[in-house]
Design a protein around this motif. Structure first.
Motif, PDB file in Angstrom:
ATOM      1  N   ARG A  13      33.648  60.504  46.404  1.00  0.00           N
ATOM      2  CA  ARG A  13      34.875  59.283  47.284  1.00  0.00           C
ATOM      3  C   ARG A  13      36.412  59.381  46.566  1.00  0.00           C
ATOM      4  O   ARG A  13      37.152  59.328  46.806  1.00  0.00           O
ATOM      5  N   ALA A  58      38.989  50.290  49.615  1.00  0.00           N
ATOM      6  CA  ALA A  58      38.759  51.359  50.310  1.00  0.00           C
ATOM      7  C   ALA A  58      39.671  51.018  52.082  1.00  0.00           C
ATOM      8  O   ALA A  58      40.470  52.054  52.459  1.00  0.00           O
ATOM      9  N   GLN A  73      35.265  55.609  52.719  1.00  0.00           N
ATOM     10  CA  GLN A  73      34.595  55.031  51.688  1.00  0.00           C
ATOM     11  C   GLN A  73      32.583  56.202  51.971  1.00  0.00           C
ATOM     12  O   GLN A  73      32.183  55.744  50.596  1.00  0.00           O
TER      13      GLN A  73
END
Length: 215
Positions: A13, A58, A73
């Motif tokens: 991520r 996010a 995400q």
């Protein structure tokens, strides 16, 4: 294994966040925090993967960098299509089994703001809590370490459905409802696990609608 998986997902991520920032034309973290007024240490920790970030951050990053939230995400979808319909994500409070039992008290827990949360995708409407499964009594469905999502609004009993229940001592347990058995809440295990011994009346905390295990 769960910790290794969590670390891998956090690092992946973070890589996507760096990519999104660069594609948006920002040379480094300083440029981005100056532009949006974000906390520099927090953002740098997110980019480095030292700290993970949840759905709220996010969403903020996806909007700022004009990328797809699902991609940022979860690594799915088209990164450069910010208009793609995002999945529905809920931050569900993750509580302990002791706290689960306390939900049956005369003054039950109503404020979950101090509990950590776990993200869940596309849950239907409900009043949700999450619990981490302990022990082997339900390992046919939920091995130890699984996260189960419990809808506290759904307390209707259905044969073979899954529930979290508690007795009058406040001891909570996760079992399958078998109305013809005694007690009617039974293990679902590959091992020879005895059924629970309830003390007094049994209260249904909620129905388990999802069980997740990271491999």
């Amino acid at each position: 294994m769960l910790k290794d998986q969590e670390q891998f997902e956090r690092e992946e991520r973070a890589k996507r966040l760096v990519m999104a920032r660069k594609n948006a034309g920002f040379a480094g973290p300083k440029a981005i925090v100056d532009r949006f007024g974000w906390n520099a240490n927090v953002y740098k920790a997110h980019e480095s993967g030292r700290n993970g970030f949840g759905i709220a951050d996010a969403k903020k990053y996806a909007k700022a960098f004009k990328v797809n939230l699902n991609w940022l995400q979860f690594g799915t979808g088209d990164a450069l299509d910010p208009e793609e319909r995002p999945v529905s994500v809920a931050d569900v409070p993750k509580i302990s089994w002791v706290s689960a039992g306390q939900l049956t008290d005369q003054a039950p827990i109503t404020d979950f703001s101090e509990f950590p949360t776990v993200a869940a995708l596309d849950l239907p409407d409900g009043d949700w809590i999450a619990l981490e499964v302990e022990g082997n009594s339900m390992n046919k469905i939920s091995p130890p370490g699984s996260i189960i999502f419990v809808n506290r609004r759904d307390k209707r009993l259905a044969p073979n459905a899954l529930y979290v229940v508690a007795d009058e001592t406040g001891a909570a347990t996760y079992k399958r409802y078998r109305p013809n058995d005694n007690p009617p809440f039974q293990p679902a295990s590959y091992e020879d696990v005895p059924p629970p011994q309830f003390q007094g009346a049994v209260t249904i905390i909620g129905r388990v609608r999802r069980s997740v295990i990271e491999m």
